[in-house]
Design an enzyme around this catalytic site. Structure first.
Site, short mmCIF file in Angstrom:
data_model
loop_
_atom_site.label_atom_id
_atom_site.label_comp_id
_atom_site.label_asym_id
_atom_site.label_seq_id
_atom_site.Cartn_x
_atom_site.Cartn_y
_atom_site.Cartn_z
N ASP A 122 0.96 -1.09 -0.14
CA ASP A 122 0.00 -0.01 -0.02
C ASP A 122 0.85 1.26 0.06
O ASP A 122 1.93 1.28 0.75
CB ASP A 122 -1.06 -0.12 1.36
CG ASP A 122 -1.83 1.11 1.31
OD1 ASP A 122 -2.85 1.31 0.34
OD2 ASP A 122 -1.69 2.02 2.17
N GLU A 135 1.69 -0.36 -5.12
CA GLU A 135 0.67 0.92 -5.31
C GLU A 135 1.66 2.02 -5.45
O GLU A 135 2.29 2.60 -4.54
CB GLU A 135 -0.18 1.10 -4.05
CG GLU A 135 -1.29 2.17 -4.63
CD GLU A 135 -2.27 2.52 -3.55
OE1 GLU A 135 -3.63 2.63 -3.89
OE2 GLU A 135 -1.80 2.23 -2.47
#
Length: 709
Positions: free
Chosen positions: A352, A388
């Site tokens: 993330d 990401e």
């Protein structure tokens, strides 16, 4: 519990955490700025502190001590002494019980009250004030666990190649909460992932990897609970080594339950990828609680604003950013990754806000310590690593700039496909780049097309059904006046906002849905499907359902279990797409193709055409209203037999059926996919033209023979 010893012995500085050796437990915790750290031991209920010890030694900034004659099940926490100087970045407060950053399990739940904060809530001096109340009764307790790891026997990971990978992103709890054929205790747990019916569903779709949203223990944020909402997604980590307790059906067999789920998924050929959050913690900004890292060494664990160290660098949008430039913080992250890779045999990680992990003091660096360690680590480098590729900090958009060995979520694929099938026009260059693996982004440093994680929808945004049902977001249930979430989904409702009984609109929505799905699976790169899209899941237009632990977010299995026509047709269609991708090597590639390699005479690896069958000119590429495009690709089936797979994809994003002339040379084409007629059987093309229906993708295929050299 037997009487505890009167004091600790020195013990060892490694490994970090609480380690049982069969005779006692070694405790080791890092702090560069603490002057003293106490170990607090609690009774079995976790309510009463029964002993407190100073960790007697400190080696290389690691405080450590050994407690003999205790073992697994012992409940404990830390208290850290040191300067309380927020202006200098130090927030030590020994009145606050702290979780062990390396704890493998917790006992009890965090109970929100003002004692959890290091400063006095309501004080005019805010976070510079000092709170002297004990937080122990509100805190969960760390638990000593056995390091015994049941042998995996001759178990082997599926070791799927990137080229064959099809990812299914889902949420452990939401995936099975409404699976009514499961017993209630199993729903929403790791145990449900072991159920043969769940696994059969994934296998039938052609899924090769399941990507689980955060499973690390996470915090239920106070502001959400006060609004009677919940931290559903889990991007608020409380510990990087402990699984989220709510995801277990049997609290006495936690590790075994998760291992069993992974083993059974592996047995079906499905890899397990974990979505992990190492960019920030649940402690938030300077106004957040003191639960672990802040109390142990705020100035080391977090990035602080230079010359204003009272405040946190907020590249993540959550109030704090972990300082992976610090070797001990980086060690914690790498130790956590190795733990999940070895203890649970997971197959990869999705990071993330991955840009935050690659930040040094001067900004994002693809050669940062984090990336360098992962690329050379003998355990982690062989796993699937996905980033990401953005955060909210300066220079925070780094799509395509990660090092070899990493794949990246490609939001340009998402946006380009949405715009094209919405009919925006002038997208030939854009859609062609996405079909070929986004080479302008990833074709460097010997990276391959699989580095592009292609997706149309993900957990962060609307579902596929909502993408063709709503023009705007509908987030009122989040309690923020509908202002949260992105304002433009690049969606289209095709005539009516929300659900409708209008058959023509529903037909157009279904047709556009199939066209987008087909684009996903015939594009080079790694396809990712959002869990529930295969069964027409809706979030009622909510594009930011992070706080909806309810039917808005959970998958509704009723249409699947009832074998309803629309859902059955959609799942069958996706299964057909994954089968076509496996069958035709032109639909995936280990190398970027540029149309320069002649695979068979007059047929190159890639060629682009307009609807008249002519090679696209520069003017045709730049046509601002063009919505028709054809691409022919060729790839060798077998070097031994000289067989070549040739496919022709025709895309029509207009509102009218359009005729495509077939390009030269003539080939014996078969129509193998028509997204306007998903049940259309394969048929031989007998003319030199094919009609492409409006809002549809047509796939033709043939086999050619390579001329011997």
């Amino acid at each position: 519990m037997a009487p505890l010893p009167p004091r600790l012995t020195a013990g060892q500085p490694t490994p970090l955490g609480a380690s049982w050796d069969g005779l006692g437990v070694n405790f080791a915790v890092f702090s560069a700025h603490a002057t003293r750290i106490e170990l607090c031991v609690f009774d079995r209920s976790g309510r009463r502190e029964i002993a407190r010890y100073d960790l007697p030694d400190c080696t290389d900034e690691v405080f450590h001590g050994y407690l003999p004659d205790v073992g697994p099940g012992l409940l404990y926490g830390y208290r850290a002494h040191g300067p309380y100087q927020p202006e200098a970045g130090h927030r030590f407060n020994p009145n606050k019980l702290l979780l062990d950053p390396y704890a493998r399990a917790f006992s009890g739940r965090l109970r929100w009250n003002d004692t959890l904060f290091g400063y006095r809530i309501g004080s005019p001096r805010t976070d510079v004030s000092f709170d002297r109340r004990d937080s122990a009764t509100a805190m969960p307790k760390s638990v000593v666990v056995s390091d015994e790891n049941p042998m995996w026997g001759d178990h082997r990971r599926p070791n799927r190649t990137w080229r064959e990978t099809v990812i299914y992103e889902t949420h452990v709890r939401g995936f099975s909460m409404q699976r009514n054929d499961l017993e209630h205790p199993l729903r929403g747990t790791f145990a449900a992932l072991s159920d043969p019916r769940i696994i059969d569903h994934l296998v039938s779709l052609g899924i090769t990897a399941i990507e689980l949203m955060p499973v690390h223990a996470f915090l239920q944020d106070r502001f959400l609970l006060e609004r009677k909402l919940a931290n559903y997604w889990g991007y608020s980590t409380l510990c990087f080594f402990a699984p989220e307790p709510r995801y277990f059906a049997d609290q006495t067999r936690t590790a075994q339950e998760l291992r069993a789920a992974i083993r059974r998924l592996h047995g079906a050929g499905i890899e397990v990828i974990l979505d992990v959050v190492y960019n920030h913690t649940c402690e938030g900004s300077e106004l957040g609680p003191t639960l672990s890292w802040r109390g142990l060494d705020n100035a080391s664990y977090y990035r602080l604003i230079p010359n204003q160290k009272r405040y946190f660098v907020n590249d993540t949008g959550t109030g704090n950013t972990l300082n992976l430039s610090h070797p001990r913080v980086l060690q914690m992250v790498i130790d956590s990754l190795r733990f999940w890779a070895t203890t649970y045999c997971v197959d990869g990680f999705r990071f993330d806000l991955g840009c935050s992990l690659g930040r040094e003091d001067y900004g994002f660096d693809p050669h940062s310590g984090f990336f360098d360690i992962l690329r050379q680590d003998p355990v982690l480098s062989s796993l699937k690593l996905i980033s990401e590729p953005w955060d909210l900090g300066p220079g925070g958009y780094q799509l395509g700039n990660h090092p070899p060995g990493f794949a990246e979520w490609n939001d340009k694929f998402r946006d380009g496909v949405r715009r094209y099938w919405r009919g925006d026009g002038m997208l030939r260059p854009e859609i062609s780049a996405r079909l070929m693996g986004s080479g302008e982004l990833f074709d460097r440093r010997r990276r391959a097309p699989w580095a592009s994680i292609n997706f149309i929808t993900s957990h962060d945004g609307v579902t596929l059904r909502d993408l063709v049902t709503y023009d705007t977001r509908h987030n009122e249930a989040n309690g923020e006046g509908g202002r949260d979430g992105i304002s433009d989904n690049l969606s289209a409702n095709w005539g009516v906002e929300g659900e409708t009984d209008d058959a023509s609109i529903n037909d157009l929505r279904a047709r556009t849905t199939r066209a987008m799905l087909a684009t996903l699976f015939i594009s080079h790169g790694t396809p990712m499907l959002l869990g529930g899209d295969e069964m027409g899941r809706t979030q009622l237009g909510n594009n930011n359902a992070y706080c909806q632990d309810n039917e808005i977010s959970w998958l509704d299995w009723t249409p699947v279990l009832n074998d309803e026509d629309r859902t059955r047709d959609l799942t069958r269609f996706i299964a057909r797409l994954t089968a076509l991708r496996r069958t035709h090597p032109t639909l995936s590639s280990n190398h970027f193709l540029h149309g320069r390699h002649e695979v068979v005479p007059s047929i190159f690896d890639t060629a682009w055409f307009d609807e008249s069958g002519e090679v696209l000119t520069q003017a045709a590429w730049e046509d601002p209203v063009a919505q028709l495009l054809a691409v022919r690709r060729a790839a060798v089936f077998s070097e031994v037999n000289g067989l070549v797979d040739v496919t022709l994809v025709m895309l029509n994003a207009t509102n009218e059926d359009r005729e495509f002339l077939l390009p030269q040379p003539p080939l014996s084409w078969r129509i193998v996919l028509d997204t306007a007629e998903p049940d259309r059987p394969d048929e031989v093309v007998v003319e030199d033209k094919v009609m492409a229906p409006a809002h549809a993708l047509i796939l033709l295929a043939t086999v050619a023979r390579r001329t011997p050299a």
